[in-house]
Motif scaffolding. Structure first.
Motif, PDB file in Angstrom:
ATOM      1  N   UNK A 106       0.810  -1.223   0.000  1.00 14.43           N
ATOM      2  CA  UNK A 106       0.000   0.000   0.000  1.00 14.43           C
ATOM      3  C   UNK A 106       0.838   1.266   0.000  1.00 14.43           C
ATOM      4  N   UNK A 107       1.864   1.283   0.821  1.00 12.90           N
ATOM      5  CA  UNK A 107       2.539   2.560   1.063  1.00 12.90           C
ATOM      6  C   UNK A 107       3.936   2.683   0.466  1.00 12.90           C
ATOM      7  N   UNK A 108       4.548   1.540   0.155  1.00 12.46           N
ATOM      8  CA  UNK A 108       5.910   1.588  -0.373  1.00 12.46           C
ATOM      9  C   UNK A 108       5.995   2.375  -1.690  1.00 12.46           C
ATOM     10  N   UNK A 109       5.071   2.161  -2.637  1.00  7.52           N
ATOM     11  CA  UNK A 109       5.207   2.829  -3.932  1.00  7.52           C
ATOM     12  C   UNK A 109       5.349   4.340  -3.813  1.00  7.52           C
ATOM     13  N   UNK A 110       4.705   4.923  -2.826  1.00  8.93           N
ATOM     14  CA  UNK A 110       4.772   6.387  -2.747  1.00  8.93           C
ATOM     15  C   UNK A 110       6.156   6.845  -2.276  1.00  8.93           C
ATOM     16  N   UNK A 111       6.853   5.963  -1.555  1.00  4.52           N
ATOM     17  CA  UNK A 111       8.221   6.303  -1.132  1.00  4.52           C
ATOM     18  C   UNK A 111       9.145   6.447  -2.333  1.00  4.52           C
ATOM     19  N   UNK A 112       8.857   5.671  -3.382  1.00  2.00           N
ATOM     20  CA  UNK A 112       9.723   5.663  -4.547  1.00  2.00           C
ATOM     21  C   UNK A 112       9.481   6.892  -5.434  1.00  2.00           C
ATOM     22  N   UNK A 113       8.433   7.605  -5.175  1.00  2.00           N
ATOM     23  CA  UNK A 113       8.087   8.728  -6.060  1.00  2.00           C
ATOM     24  C   UNK A 113       8.426  10.057  -5.394  1.00  2.00           C
ATOM     25  N   UNK A 114       9.746  10.245  -5.224  1.00  2.00           N
ATOM     26  CA  UNK A 114      10.208  11.433  -4.487  1.00  2.00           C
ATOM     27  C   UNK A 114       9.878  12.720  -5.223  1.00  2.00           C
ATOM     28  N   UNK A 115       9.709  12.617  -6.560  1.00  2.00           N
ATOM     29  CA  UNK A 115       9.420  13.834  -7.343  1.00  2.00           C
ATOM     30  C   UNK A 115       8.056  14.436  -7.002  1.00  2.00           C
ATOM     31  N   UNK A 116       7.261  13.716  -6.161  1.00  2.00           N
ATOM     32  CA  UNK A 116       5.979  14.284  -5.744  1.00  2.00           C
ATOM     33  C   UNK A 116       6.172  15.400  -4.710  1.00  2.00           C
ATOM     34  N   UNK A 117       7.387  15.480  -4.172  1.00  2.00           N
ATOM     35  CA  UNK A 117       7.649  16.528  -3.181  1.00  2.00           C
ATOM     36  C   UNK A 117       8.325  17.716  -3.851  1.00  2.00           C
ATOM     37  N   UNK A 118       7.926  18.917  -3.475  1.00  2.00           N
ATOM     38  CA  UNK A 118       8.490  20.116  -4.127  1.00  2.00           C
ATOM     39  C   UNK A 118      10.006  20.209  -3.969  1.00  2.00           C
ATOM     40  N   UNK A 119      10.527  19.649  -2.892  1.00  2.00           N
ATOM     41  CA  UNK A 119      11.969  19.762  -2.636  1.00  2.00           C
ATOM     42  C   UNK A 119      12.799  18.958  -3.631  1.00  2.00           C
ATOM     43  N   UNK A 120      12.144  18.120  -4.452  1.00  2.00           N
ATOM     44  CA  UNK A 120      12.854  17.317  -5.447  1.00  2.00           C
ATOM     45  C   UNK A 120      13.506  18.218  -6.500  1.00  2.00           C
ATOM     46  N   UNK A 121      12.915  19.369  -6.733  1.00  2.00           N
ATOM     47  CA  UNK A 121      13.356  20.237  -7.830  1.00  2.00           C
ATOM     48  C   UNK A 121      14.266  21.330  -7.314  1.00  2.00           C
ATOM     49  N   UNK A 122      15.420  21.446  -7.945  1.00  2.00           N
ATOM     50  CA  UNK A 122      16.370  22.499  -7.583  1.00  2.00           C
ATOM     51  C   UNK A 122      16.043  23.752  -8.387  1.00  2.00           C
ATOM     52  N   UNK A 123      15.564  24.745  -7.728  1.00  2.00           N
ATOM     53  CA  UNK A 123      15.295  26.017  -8.418  1.00  2.00           C
ATOM     54  C   UNK A 123      16.289  27.038  -7.895  1.00  2.00           C
ATOM     55  N   UNK A 124      17.046  27.692  -8.775  1.00  2.00           N
ATOM     56  CA  UNK A 124      18.057  28.658  -8.312  1.00  2.00           C
ATOM     57  C   UNK A 124      17.447  29.773  -7.464  1.00  2.00           C
ATOM     58  N   UNK A 125      18.198  30.223  -6.490  1.00  2.00           N
ATOM     59  CA  UNK A 125      17.733  31.282  -5.596  1.00  2.00           C
ATOM     60  C   UNK A 125      17.323  32.537  -6.371  1.00  2.00           C
ATOM     61  N   UNK A 126      18.055  32.770  -7.509  1.00  2.62           N
ATOM     62  CA  UNK A 126      17.798  33.984  -8.287  1.00  2.62           C
ATOM     63  C   UNK A 126      16.352  34.074  -8.786  1.00  2.62           C
ATOM     64  N   UNK A 127      15.681  32.926  -8.877  1.00  2.00           N
ATOM     65  CA  UNK A 127      14.305  32.935  -9.378  1.00  2.00           C
ATOM     66  C   UNK A 127      13.366  33.624  -8.381  1.00  2.00           C
ATOM     67  N   UNK A 128      13.788  33.626  -7.136  1.00  2.00           N
ATOM     68  CA  UNK A 128      12.943  34.233  -6.103  1.00  2.00           C
ATOM     69  C   UNK A 128      12.023  33.189  -5.487  1.00  2.00           C
ATOM     70  N   UNK A 129      11.110  33.624  -4.694  1.00  2.00           N
ATOM     71  CA  UNK A 129      10.235  32.702  -3.953  1.00  2.00           C
ATOM     72  C   UNK A 129       9.323  31.911  -4.885  1.00  2.00           C
ATOM     73  N   UNK A 130       9.310  30.590  -4.729  1.00  2.55           N
ATOM     74  CA  UNK A 130       8.404  29.784  -5.555  1.00  2.55           C
ATOM     75  C   UNK A 130       7.880  28.621  -4.729  1.00  2.55           C
TER      76      UNK A 130
END
Ligand code: FE2
Ligand code: FE2
Ligand code: FE2
Lengths: 327, 94
Positions: free
Chosen positions: B70-94
Motif C-alpha cells: 500500500x505505502x511503499x510505492x509512494x516512497x519511490x516517487x520522491x518527485x511528488x515533493x516540491x523539494x525534489x526540484x532544484x530552483x536557483x535562488x535567483x528565481x525568487x520565492x516559488x
C-alpha cells in the motif's frame, strides 16, 4: 498501583525467541508503538489484558469511596466538583476497558471476571472514607500516586493503552488539586477541622505507599513487563518520587507525615522513609481489607440491578432498527 | 441472556474548520445513545462542536501486512515533493 502485582507471561532470553518474537522485541526497543492488528506474543497480549483490566476495574471501584460523600459534601460547589471528579473516573474506566477490548476481550467478560473475584482492583479502594477530610486525602494522595504511575505510562508500547493514558493524565491534575484544596481549607480551619485533616493523612499515608506495590527490583514479572515497556519504572522508584513530592506539600499544610523514620537523605537526594506493613497489603489483596466485601457487593448489585435497563434499551434499539428496515 | 451493547467508534470535530478526529470508543444500544454517551465522556471540557459515531464492525481497515504494497510505492516517487526540484535562488520565492 492501579494495577498491582500483575504477573507477566512468556519471559524469554533473546536466543530462545522465535524470529517473530525477536522482531517484535526489536520494534519495542526502537520505541515503536504496537497497534491492535499487529502481531504480538500471546504473553504480551495476556499480560496487557490483565494489567489494563485491573486498571479499569480500579477506576470504576474507585468511584465508590468518593461517591460515598457526594450527597454529604459540605457545600453545593464542593458537591458539584466531587460529582465531576467521580464522573471523570467513570470515563477513565471506559477508556481503559476500550483499550483492553482491542486485545480481543469484551468489556462484559472483564466485568464478569471482576465480579467472580478472578480479577483484582487496587488495594487502596478497600479502605473506607470516614470523614470529609478523607475526600481531600484521596484526591491529594491517591490520585497523586496514580499520576506518578500514569504519566510514564503515556509512553507505554501498546498504542491504545498509551492513548488512554494521555486522556486520563489530562484530567488527573484537576483531581489532585481539588483534593489538595479540600486539605488546605481543612488545615486552615478550626482546630477540629485541622485535626480531621491530620487524621485523614494518618490513615491514608501507608495505604497510599502500598499502591505502588511491594519492591519489585528482583521480580521476573516486572523485568519482563519492563522489557515490553508496559511497565516503565520500578515500584520503589515511583514510591520514592511520590514521597519526595508529597513531604513538602504536607509541610505547607502544617500537617505531619505519620512516619517517625522520615528524614532527608542528602546523599541520595531523597527522603528515607518507613515501609508500610506489607502483611496488611497481602491481607487486603486476599480480600480481608476493611471494605473488600462492601465494594464487591456494591459492584454486583449495580450489575444485577442494571440488567433490565441494558436489556430493555437493547431490545428497544433492535425493534426500532427492524421497523426502520421494514419501511 | 447476553445483551452486550455494540461497540461504536467516536469522532469529534474539535473546532469549526477542523476535521473530525477519532477520540475513542464506547458501547451503546443505538446511534442516538452512542452520541449521548460520547457527549458525556468525550466532550466534558469543551472538546468539540460535532460528534460522529460509527459501529466498529462497519469499519473496514487495512492490515499491517499490507503496509508494503500500500505505502511503499509512494516512497519511490520522491518527485511528488516540491523539494525534489532544484530552483536557483535567483528565481525568487516559488
Ligand atoms: Fe482515574
Ligand atoms: Fe483515581
Ligand atoms: Fe483521578
Amino acid at each position: 498501583m492501579y494495577a498491582q502485582m500483575v504477573t507477566s507471561e512468556g519471559g524469554k532470553a533473546r536466543d530462545e525467541m522465535t524470529p517473530e518474537e525477536r522482531a517484535f522485541q526489536d520494534r519495542i526497543d526502537r520505541g515503536e508503538r504496537i497497534e491492535p492488528k499487529d502481531w504480538m506474543p500471546e504473553g504480551y497480549r495476556k499480560t496487557l489484558i490483565r494489567q489494563i483490566g485491573q486498571h479499569a476495574h480500579s477506576e470504576v471501584v474507585g468511584q465508590l469511596p468518593e461517591g460515598n460523600w457526594i450527597t454529604r459534601a459540605p457545600t453545593l460547589e464542593r458537591k458539584q466538583i466531587l460529582l465531576a471528579k467521580v464522573q471523570d473516573e467513570a470515563g477513565h474506566g471506559l477508556y481503559l476497558y476500550s483499550a483492553a477490548e482491542t486485545l480481543g476481550v469484551s468489556r462484559d467478560e472483564l466485568t464478569g471476571m471482576l465480579l467472580a473475584g478472578k480479577m483484582k482492583y487496587s488495594s487502596i479502594f478497600n479502605y473506607p472514607t470516614l470523614t470529609w477530610a478523607d475526600i481531600g486525602a484521596v484526591g491529594w494522595l491517591v490520585d497523586g500516586a496514580a499520576i506518578m504511575n500514569q504519566v510514564p505510562l503515556q509512553r507505554t508500547s501498546y498504542g491504545p493503552y498509551a492513548r488512554a493514558m494521555v486522556r486520563i493524565c489530562k484530567e488527573e491534575s484537576f483531581h489532585q488539586r481539588q483534593g489538595y484544596s479540600i486539605m488546605m481549607t481543612m488545615a486552615r480551619g478550626t482546630p477540629d477541622q485541622k485535626a480531621m485533616a491530620q487524621d485523614a493523612l494518618n490513615r491514608f499515608w501507608y495505604p497510599s505507599l502500598m499502591m505502588f506495590g511491594p519492591s519489585d527490583k528482583d521480580s521476573v514479572h516486572s523485568a519482563q513487563s519492563m522489557a515490553w515497556k508496559i511497565k516503565i519504572n520500578t515500584n520503589d522508584e515511583l514510591r520514592q518520587k511520590f514521597v519526595d513530592q508529597t513531604v513538602p506539600q504536607a509541610r505547607f499544610l502544617g500537617l505531619e507525615i505519620p512516619d517517625p523514620g522520615l528524614a532527608w537523605n542528602e546523599e541520595k537526594g531523597g527522603h528515607d522513609f518507613s515501609q508500610p506493613d506489607w502483611s496488611e497489603f497481602y491481607e487486603v489483596l486476599k480480600g480481608n481489607g476493611p471494605c473488600n466485601a462492601e465494594r464487591m457487593e456494591a459492584r454486583i448489585e449495580a450489575w444485577e440491578d442494571g440488567a433490565w435497563v441494558r436489556e430493555g434499551l437493547m431490545a428497544h434499539a433492535e425493534k426500532r432498527a427492524a421497523a426502520h428496515a421494514a419501511e | 441472556m447476553s445483551s452486550e451493547w455494540p461497540l461504536w467508534e467516536v469522532f469529534i470535530r474539535g473546532q469549526h474548520g477542523l476535521n473530525h478526529r477519532h477520540v475513542g470508543s464506547l458501547h451503546a444500544p443505538s446511534a442516538e445513545m452512542a452520541i449521548q454517551n460520547a457527549r458525556d465522556v468525550y466532550t466534558r471540557r469543551n472538546e468539540g462542536v460535532s460528534i460522529w459515531v460509527v459501529r466498529s464492525n462497519d469499519i473496514a481497515a487495512s492490515a499491517p501486512s499490507d503496509k508494503g504494497p500500500l505505502f511503499e510505492p509512494s516512497n519511490a516517487k520522491v518527485y511528488r515533493h516540491p523539494t525534489f526540484f532544484d530552483i536557483p535562488d535567483d528565481v525568487g520565492h516559488m
